[in-house]
Structures are given as C-alpha cells and as structure tokens.
Design a protein around this motif. Sequence first.
Motif, short mmCIF file in Angstrom:
data_model
loop_
_atom_site.label_atom_id
_atom_site.label_comp_id
_atom_site.label_asym_id
_atom_site.label_seq_id
_atom_site.Cartn_x
_atom_site.Cartn_y
_atom_site.Cartn_z
N PRO A 1 1.14 -0.65 0.29
CA PRO A 1 0.10 0.55 -0.07
C PRO A 1 0.95 1.56 -0.28
N VAL A 2 1.95 1.19 0.94
CA VAL A 2 2.68 2.29 0.60
C VAL A 2 3.40 2.35 -0.31
N GLN A 3 5.02 1.56 -1.16
CA GLN A 3 5.09 1.97 -2.30
C GLN A 3 4.17 2.13 -4.01
N VAL A 4 2.46 0.87 -3.92
CA VAL A 4 2.53 1.01 -5.09
C VAL A 4 1.47 2.15 -5.16
N LEU A 5 0.42 1.08 -4.03
CA LEU A 5 -0.49 2.75 -3.85
C LEU A 5 -0.31 4.04 -3.40
N GLY A 6 0.86 4.46 -2.62
CA GLY A 6 1.33 5.92 -2.27
C GLY A 6 0.49 5.87 -0.86
N MET A 7 0.26 4.66 -0.08
CA MET A 7 -0.16 5.88 0.73
C MET A 7 0.52 6.25 1.88
N SER A 8 -0.14 7.40 2.65
CA SER A 8 1.35 7.47 3.20
C SER A 8 1.08 6.24 5.07
N ARG A 9 2.31 6.32 5.06
CA ARG A 9 2.84 5.36 6.41
C ARG A 9 1.91 4.49 7.37
N ASP A 10 1.24 6.13 7.97
CA ASP A 10 -0.07 6.18 8.74
C ASP A 10 -1.16 5.35 8.82
N GLU A 11 -2.13 6.22 6.97
CA GLU A 11 -3.03 5.00 6.81
C GLU A 11 -2.26 3.81 5.75
N ALA A 12 -1.53 3.33 5.44
CA ALA A 12 -0.82 2.21 5.56
C ALA A 12 -1.12 1.21 6.70
N ARG A 13 -0.66 2.00 7.79
CA ARG A 13 -0.21 1.53 9.28
C ARG A 13 -2.08 1.05 10.00
N GLN A 14 -3.33 2.47 9.54
CA GLN A 14 -4.41 1.85 9.92
C GLN A 14 -4.81 0.89 9.54
N ARG A 15 -4.55 1.11 7.90
CA ARG A 15 -5.10 0.03 7.45
C ARG A 15 -5.04 -1.68 7.74
N ALA A 16 -3.57 -1.56 7.68
CA ALA A 16 -3.41 -3.01 7.82
C ALA A 16 -3.69 -3.21 9.11
N GLY A 17 -3.72 -2.90 9.89
CA GLY A 17 -3.86 -2.51 11.55
C GLY A 17 -5.61 -3.11 11.65
N ASP A 18 -6.09 -2.15 11.26
CA ASP A 18 -7.69 -3.31 10.70
C ASP A 18 -7.96 -4.70 9.71
N LEU A 19 -7.17 -4.78 8.78
CA LEU A 19 -7.36 -5.64 8.14
C LEU A 19 -6.81 -6.64 9.45
N LEU A 20 -5.78 -7.20 9.32
CA LEU A 20 -4.87 -7.55 10.99
C LEU A 20 -6.44 -8.28 11.67
N GLU A 21 -6.94 -6.92 12.18
CA GLU A 21 -7.97 -7.43 13.75
C GLU A 21 -9.26 -8.35 12.85
N MET A 22 -9.52 -7.90 11.34
CA MET A 22 -10.45 -8.52 11.02
C MET A 22 -10.15 -9.90 11.02
N VAL A 23 -8.59 -10.94 10.35
CA VAL A 23 -8.54 -12.19 10.69
C VAL A 23 -7.90 -12.77 11.59
N GLY A 24 -8.47 -11.53 12.47
CA GLY A 24 -8.64 -12.65 14.12
C GLY A 24 -6.85 -12.38 14.59
N LEU A 25 -6.06 -11.53 14.23
CA LEU A 25 -5.06 -11.09 14.54
C LEU A 25 -3.89 -10.05 15.47
N GLU A 26 -5.43 -9.56 15.86
CA GLU A 26 -4.43 -8.16 16.53
C GLU A 26 -3.89 -8.12 17.17
N ASP A 27 -3.23 -9.10 18.59
CA ASP A 27 -2.59 -9.37 18.79
C ASP A 27 -1.09 -10.38 18.52
N LYS A 28 -1.19 -10.20 17.54
CA LYS A 28 -0.27 -10.36 16.29
C LYS A 28 1.12 -9.93 15.15
N MET A 29 0.40 -9.10 15.77
CA MET A 29 0.98 -7.64 14.17
C MET A 29 2.45 -7.03 14.32
N ASP A 30 2.81 -7.15 15.21
CA ASP A 30 4.59 -7.18 15.53
C ASP A 30 5.33 -8.66 15.87
#
Lengths: 228, 270
Positions: free
Chosen positions: B128-157
């Motif tokens: 998302p950052v490299q190809v879509l040109g998203m800001s890192r903050d926006e990409a982090r937010q979105r990635a976090g939401d998606l990882l939460e959606m797949v049930g991995l909010e505690d495994k992000m790091d």
Amino acid sequence: MFDWKWDFTIEILPRLLDATVNTLIAAGLGYLIALIVGLIFALAQRTPLRSVTFIVRELVEFVRSTPLVLQIFFVFYVGPQIGIRLSPWTAGMIAIGLHYASYLSEVYRAGLDSVPKGQWEACSALNLSVRRTYAKIIIPQAIPAVIPGFGNYLIGIFKDTPLLSVIGVMELFQAANSIGAETYRFLEPYTLVGLIFLVISLPTAMFIRRFEDWVRGALGMKKLYAKD
Amino acid sequence: MEEQHFPLSLEGDDVPMVRFMGVTKRYGDLTVLDALDLDVADNETIAIIGPSGSGKTTVLRMLMVLETIDEGIIYVDGKPLTHMEKNGRLVRASSSYIRRMRSNIGMVFQQFNLFPHMTALENCMEAPVQVLGMSRDEARQRAGDLLEMVGLEDKMDQYPARLSGGQQQRVAIARALAMRPKIMLFDEVTSALDPELVGEVTNVIRKLTDEHSLTMIMVTHQMGFAREISDRICFFYEGKIAEQGPPDQLFDNPHNERTAAFLSAVNEAD
C-alpha cells in the motif's frame, strides 16, 4: 641458527605498523570496489538483455580463471602502452577490485537464487516494482546467505594485498622486503608480517560470524551461532 | 496476429468481472490449459476443483499474470489483461499495462509467501505504501484493521517465523486485501496447513464472502467448504472445464462421468 633480535624487532615495528595501515586501506578500498562492481555484475547477469548477460558472464569467467598477479601486472604495465598511465595504487585497486568483484558477483548470484520463487510471485501479486522487489524484499533476504561468502573473500582480499608489492605499492609485505634488503635480516620482518596478518584475520572471522547473527536477528530470522 | 478477432473491450450490461477466451497454456509439449473459456461475474464466488495436473492453479496464475499466455485472451472488468490496445489492434500487454490492470487482483498462495524479514503489520503495509502511495500512518491504520478482521490484532508485531501456518495464511489474506482488489484468488490456501488450523483460515474466507463485495476464485481440495460458500463449482479435467454448475447440482447429481468418478474418489479418501 635462529638468532632473533628483540631490539631490531622493536626498531622495525613502527615502520611495519605504518605499512599495515596501507595494507588495510588497500584491502578496504579494493573490497568496497568489489562489493559495488560485484553487485553490478550479478544484476547484469539477470537482465533480459542476452548480450549484456553474455558479455558480463564471460568477463567474470575470464577474470576468475586468470591469476590475480597477472592482472595486476597487466593493468600497470600494459596500460601505458595503450595510453592509460596509472599510479601503482590506482592500477592495484582496479585489478584487485575487479578480481574480487568477479568472485563476489557469484556470491551475490547464489544469494539472490537462494530466495524462494514464491517471494518473487508475492511481489508480482502485490504489484511491487522490480526495483522495490529487489531493494525491499529480495536483497534483504539474500544478505544472510551471502555474509559467510563475503567474509571469506574479505579475508581473502586482505591476504592477497601483498601481491600489490609487485608494482611497488608500499604495503606490509613490501615494507618487510625493503627492511630485508636494507639490513639483510629477514627473520624478524617476515615473522612480524605473518603475525600482523594473523592478528587481524582471526578476529575478523569471528566478527563476521557475529555480524551474520546480528543481521539474521535484525531480519527476524533464527540465529546460527549465538545461544539465545 | 491471431489476437485480432478478439474484441478490444467488452461492452454491454452483463460484462463479467473475469473472462477467459480460448486461453491455452503449454509447458513444452504439455498443454495445461486447452482453449479455456470461463466467465466469472462481479461478486461471484467460484471454486475450481479437479484432479492434480488438471490446470486448476494455472487458471489463477494466468489471471495474476505470473505466467505468459500462449493463445487466447483474458479480460478483467471488461478490459483486456493479457493484451492491450495499440492503434486499434490488440498486442501483447506491456509490463506497465499489466501492472495497472493487475492492481484489480489479489492472490493468496498455498505456501503463504509472506516476507520473512517483515512483521505481520509490515507485510500488510509494504505494497500500500510503495504501490498505492498511501502514507505510512494510513497504511498502518488499514493494515491494523485488516489484521483485526482476520483475528490477529495481538500478532501484528510478530515475524512470520513466530506464527503458525494458519496465522501466516491469515496475514497473507490481510496483505492481499490491503491492496483493495476487486478480485481475490485463493490457490489451495489450506493445503499446506495442519488439519486443526484449516478452520481458522476458512472462517476468514467465509467472512469475506459474507461481508465484502469481492469476486472470488478459489482452487481447493476441500469439497465441503467449496460447496458451502461457492455460487458455482467448476470441475477441471485435462485443462478444460469438464462440468460446471451450482454446488448442489454438481456434488449431488454430476452429469459428467469424470466428475462423478473424481467426487467418489475424494469421498472415499475422506
């Protein structure tokens, strides 16, 4: 038979240590050239342009298959005949840098090949550009695989720097030769040269293993040597 | 140019999200796909089943443009994918054109193919950052939401090596979704998993079909799951669709004897 003279040893030590600095500069500079040119050689062999791949491939094979000392002589003595006049240092750095670039290009190649095909496909599926794919995904993963090879050649280039004495670069071995020629004593200078090489090579090898572990750790991979 | 008789784009009310027209793929003497025609409608979920070597995975790899096409053409959202228009004619697509078209498609692989030197979150942020040109903050937010959606909010790091196969595959799904594709491809995504981890991945895919408007094409060996979530099942045999239809019809009342033989072999194995 061995009449080791301590006062003579201490007398020539500063001169040899001075020359050691030159040896380290020669090894470091040569290695830097080899790292950069070697990467260019490796990437050039992966371009879709067949002619580029062929030329670089043959050049690498040629350099790897001929003696370094010959290449040093060639650059220094044949160069002026075709109008390229180089100082001993410049000629020496070009020759030893290109020689080790050829070796390192093979290490790079093996490292890049060690990254699973699925990583490339994931990059394609995510639409990452070729440049980004190399810079962010492929090369970082290739690094741990290439460190041992790079380490061996770092020590290799260091031990090959005495060959630069044949064109008059005043490095450690050349300094010992000069001392021998002036004093007719060879035991102490050559022994010291050997010891200095040993004292630098051994910790370097250890440092390289530590460095490999550190890189693996930084990349989230399993460490090889440290017990964690 | 053989491509000339294909339309430059698909027009009309019922343009499919994906259309394969006469797609042939060969590896040397082996024909993996044999003049394949296949339409997938917008929002449709289809499952591709069949014996190994029948060309199932190749369908997905062709659509992701991981393979070159030997004959035929693929359209995505009405526009050619494998070809592009040049002076009113279709020619082989350039790599920049492919990159533009490919942004419609996300893919999840059998072997996960996560980037091992990046954490789960970083895996989902990179493209998302490299190809879509998203800001890192926006990409982090979105990635976090998606990882939460797949049930991995505690495994992000966590790095992939510290995650189970099922967790890795869920990260891979989140990573593909982070690119906002219209089409998702699932290539035997549970085949490399231990049996007890299959459910957590199929649950995520089930959730996608329920909550997202995505066109999904999955290659799978899990007949029960395919039957449950698909709108249509395609049975592949020797590089062709031997039979296709609604899940109930195909599983309960297969018309083609190959389908029947395959299904009974699979049932016996279970």
